[in-house]
Enzyme design. Sequence first.
Site, PDB file in Angstrom:
ATOM      1  N   HIS A 114      59.304  30.176  66.699  1.00 42.09           N
ATOM      2  CA  HIS A 114      57.973  29.394  66.823  1.00 42.09           C
ATOM      3  C   HIS A 114      57.105  29.279  68.049  1.00 42.09           C
ATOM      4  O   HIS A 114      57.902  28.482  68.829  1.00 42.09           O
ATOM      5  CB  HIS A 114      57.845  27.801  66.275  1.00 42.09           C
TER       6      HIS A 114
ATOM      7  N   HIS B  63      50.378  23.995  69.421  1.00 42.39           N
ATOM      8  CA  HIS B  63      51.021  25.397  68.613  1.00 42.39           C
ATOM      9  C   HIS B  63      50.139  25.323  67.150  1.00 42.39           C
ATOM     10  O   HIS B  63      49.214  24.963  67.141  1.00 42.39           O
ATOM     11  CB  HIS B  63      51.784  25.270  68.281  1.00 42.39           C
TER      12      HIS B  63
ATOM     13  N   CYS C 274      51.792  32.805  65.303  1.00 40.47           N
ATOM     14  CA  CYS C 274      51.605  31.315  66.584  1.00 40.47           C
ATOM     15  C   CYS C 274      52.238  31.774  68.167  1.00 40.47           C
ATOM     16  O   CYS C 274      52.109  31.699  69.578  1.00 40.47           O
ATOM     17  CB  CYS C 274      53.136  30.569  66.134  1.00 40.47           C
TER      18      CYS C 274
END
Length: 258
Positions: free
Chosen positions: A30, A42, A149
């Site tokens: 991530h 994010h 992401c």
Amino acid sequence: MGLLTNRVERNEIKPGDHVYTYRAVFTYSHHGIFVGGSKVVHFRPERNLDSRVETSSDLYDPGSTCPTFPDCGFRQPNSGVVLSCLDCFLRNGSLYCFEYGVTPSVFLAKVRGGTCTTAVSDPPETVIHRAMYLLQNGFGNYDIFQNNCEDFALYCKTGLLIMDKLGVGRSGQASSVIGAPLAALLSSPLKLLMPSPVGVATVTAGMYCMSRYATDIGVRSDVIKVAVEDLSVNLGWGEHHDEATEETDASNRQLVTL
């Protein structure tokens, strides 16, 4: 950071850095932008933000309250762009820093996608401006292959967009997921010509690495530089967002320093 790993300590990262951490026993990573003040901006699926039931793709429990930062988890309605503290972003995972401007040889040596790019990063202040602007205005709909992401962080760092909306996005992880089975498929006929499993494996690995390199945002020819204020127009997200006002900029600075 070295050739084998991009792992760093917290005191080594600087505002504007592209950071990431691994989830589900290194199954996926991530990504986000460190904006200073122990905060990371994010991008994640909006549906998971509205759910208190944790799934495999959840990055932290949106129903919990951060004990350190009251603004942790801030986001605009109907947006997947989130401001989190570094602790909630990492969820006890290790911290890694994405590399920019690497040479082709280094890029190919790092077999796993989503760790580096040959593209050059813009100055930190530009990167942070993009991240904070998108925190207020959103980054469109999350798509695991075309708008995830890592795509968010890559755009914040470079301002580059891919014009071919039907192909894979900027994400190195997505390129790896698509490139590995494609390389295996293309190398299958070689089994008839190469009796050695080692030879077939070598050719397959070579095809996989080249497919990753060909889709890297730093070498692709179908990319353009787009100002963050014009992003919604270029991606067809609806109405054009006006440039952030001084009031919004002040709000952004407050969120980072809280």
